[in-house]
Design a protein around this motif. Structure first.
Motif, PDB file in Angstrom:
ATOM      1  N   MET A  31       0.832  -1.200   0.000  1.00  0.00           N
ATOM      2  CA  MET A  31       0.000   0.000   0.000  1.00  0.00           C
ATOM      3  C   MET A  31       0.869   1.252   0.000  1.00  0.00           C
ATOM      4  O   MET A  31       0.628   2.190  -0.747  1.00  0.00           O
ATOM      5  N   MET A  32       1.924   1.234   0.828  1.00  0.00           N
ATOM      6  CA  MET A  32       2.824   2.385   0.874  1.00  0.00           C
ATOM      7  C   MET A  32       3.478   2.608  -0.486  1.00  0.00           C
ATOM      8  O   MET A  32       3.555   3.736  -0.975  1.00  0.00           O
ATOM      9  N   ARG A  33       3.916   1.527  -1.101  1.00  0.00           N
ATOM     10  CA  ARG A  33       4.537   1.646  -2.425  1.00  0.00           C
ATOM     11  C   ARG A  33       3.560   2.247  -3.426  1.00  0.00           C
ATOM     12  O   ARG A  33       3.918   3.091  -4.241  1.00  0.00           O
ATOM     13  N   SER A  50      -7.007   6.006   0.144  1.00  0.00           N
ATOM     14  CA  SER A  50      -6.323   5.099   1.072  1.00  0.00           C
ATOM     15  C   SER A  50      -6.084   5.727   2.440  1.00  0.00           C
ATOM     16  O   SER A  50      -5.360   5.178   3.264  1.00  0.00           O
ATOM     17  N   HIS A  51      -6.690   6.890   2.694  1.00  0.00           N
ATOM     18  CA  HIS A  51      -6.613   7.468   4.036  1.00  0.00           C
ATOM     19  C   HIS A  51      -7.704   6.862   4.921  1.00  0.00           C
ATOM     20  O   HIS A  51      -8.827   6.645   4.461  1.00  0.00           O
ATOM     21  N   ALA A  52      -7.385   6.630   6.177  1.00  0.00           N
ATOM     22  CA  ALA A  52      -8.384   6.147   7.128  1.00  0.00           C
ATOM     23  C   ALA A  52      -9.475   7.223   7.260  1.00  0.00           C
ATOM     24  O   ALA A  52      -9.183   8.410   7.158  1.00  0.00           O
ATOM     25  N   PRO A  53     -10.725   6.805   7.487  1.00  0.00           N
ATOM     26  CA  PRO A  53     -11.835   7.769   7.523  1.00  0.00           C
ATOM     27  C   PRO A  53     -11.591   8.943   8.487  1.00  0.00           C
ATOM     28  O   PRO A  53     -11.934  10.080   8.170  1.00  0.00           O
ATOM     29  N   GLU A  54     -10.969   8.653   9.632  1.00  0.00           N
ATOM     30  CA  GLU A  54     -10.822   9.714  10.644  1.00  0.00           C
ATOM     31  C   GLU A  54      -9.820  10.800  10.230  1.00  0.00           C
ATOM     32  O   GLU A  54      -9.770  11.851  10.858  1.00  0.00           O
ATOM     33  N   ILE A  55      -9.008  10.556   9.213  1.00  0.00           N
ATOM     34  CA  ILE A  55      -8.066  11.606   8.807  1.00  0.00           C
ATOM     35  C   ILE A  55      -8.400  12.164   7.423  1.00  0.00           C
ATOM     36  O   ILE A  55      -7.685  12.994   6.895  1.00  0.00           O
ATOM     37  N   GLN A 117      -8.749  -3.847   3.039  1.00  0.00           N
ATOM     38  CA  GLN A 117      -7.964  -2.751   2.462  1.00  0.00           C
ATOM     39  C   GLN A 117      -7.042  -2.140   3.514  1.00  0.00           C
ATOM     40  O   GLN A 117      -7.487  -1.823   4.607  1.00  0.00           O
ATOM     41  N   TRP A 118      -5.776  -1.966   3.149  1.00  0.00           N
ATOM     42  CA  TRP A 118      -4.868  -1.269   4.050  1.00  0.00           C
ATOM     43  C   TRP A 118      -5.098   0.229   3.915  1.00  0.00           C
ATOM     44  O   TRP A 118      -5.167   0.753   2.812  1.00  0.00           O
ATOM     45  N   LEU A 119      -5.235   0.907   5.060  1.00  0.00           N
ATOM     46  CA  LEU A 119      -5.461   2.343   5.066  1.00  0.00           C
ATOM     47  C   LEU A 119      -4.337   3.042   5.828  1.00  0.00           C
ATOM     48  O   LEU A 119      -3.852   2.544   6.843  1.00  0.00           O
ATOM     49  N   TYR A 120      -3.957   4.201   5.336  1.00  0.00           N
ATOM     50  CA  TYR A 120      -2.947   5.024   5.992  1.00  0.00           C
ATOM     51  C   TYR A 120      -3.618   5.731   7.165  1.00  0.00           C
ATOM     52  O   TYR A 120      -4.624   6.419   6.995  1.00  0.00           O
ATOM     53  N   VAL A 121      -3.050   5.543   8.364  1.00  0.00           N
ATOM     54  CA  VAL A 121      -3.672   6.094   9.573  1.00  0.00           C
ATOM     55  C   VAL A 121      -2.926   7.327  10.072  1.00  0.00           C
ATOM     56  O   VAL A 121      -3.519   8.347  10.406  1.00  0.00           O
ATOM     57  N   SER A 122      -1.607   7.228  10.146  1.00  0.00           N
ATOM     58  CA  SER A 122      -0.825   8.364  10.647  1.00  0.00           C
ATOM     59  C   SER A 122       0.625   8.179  10.248  1.00  0.00           C
ATOM     60  O   SER A 122       1.048   7.086   9.869  1.00  0.00           O
TER      61      SER A 122
END
Ligand SMILES: [Zn+2]
Ligand SMILES: [Zn+2]
Length: 157
Positions: A31-33, A50-55, A117-122
């Motif tokens: 996901m990062m790539r 790909s951002h988590a909903p909270e961000i 799905q992998w999501l970016y959190v922080s």
């Protein structure tokens, strides 16, 4: 077929391509790539998705598009990646040029898997505390990031 901008050595069509098209990333690292590749290709839909909903509200699409456009992306180094269940951590270094200057972005990013799905959190930029290498690396030795270049020409700059 062209090799993927993320540096995996695989063709884009088999690497980040399907993930940018909305398919699941098999790992947090993948996901990062794909997020890096999205910047290189100036395809910010994937980054936003790909951002988590909270961000999601914090994501400045216009700014991200400007960065993507004004930067000359050179290379992504994955320094370390780990996963535990549905949580993943990826520490990476992005080499790029901006306004004629060589720049680096070093970040430890946290991911969470939700519905496959992998999501970016922080992300923690220039992470401290946990040195990425405690061993001393000689200036002329291969860089620990795995780039294949000498340390002094890579992360040891
Ligand atoms: Zn890729
Ligand atoms: Zn390096």
């Amino acid at each position: 077929m062209s090799s993927c901008p993320c540096g995996s050595g695989r063709p884009f069509e088999e690497c980040c391509g399907p993930i940018l098209a909305g398919g699941p990333a098999p790992t947090a690292e993948a996901m990062m790539r794909s997020r890096y590749t999205a910047f290189v290709r100036q395809d910010l839909d994937h980054v936003e998705r790909s951002h988590a909903p909270e961000i999601r509200d914090d994501f400045n699409r216009g700014e991200a598009e400007r960065v993507a456009e004004e930067s000359e992306w050179q290379r992504l180094d994955i320094l370390r990646a780990s996963e535990e269940g549905d949580a993943g951590t990826v520490e990476f270094l992005i080499h790029f040029r901006r306004d004629g200057n060589d720049m680096r972005h070093h970040e430890r990013a946290r991911f969470r898997r939700e519905d496959g799905q992998w999501l970016y959190v922080s992300g923690e930029v220039n992470p401290k505390g946990e040195p990425r290498r405690v061993v001393k690396v000689g200036r002329n030795e291969p860089c620990p990031c795995g780039s294949g270049r000498k340390y002094k020409a890579c992360c040891g700059k």
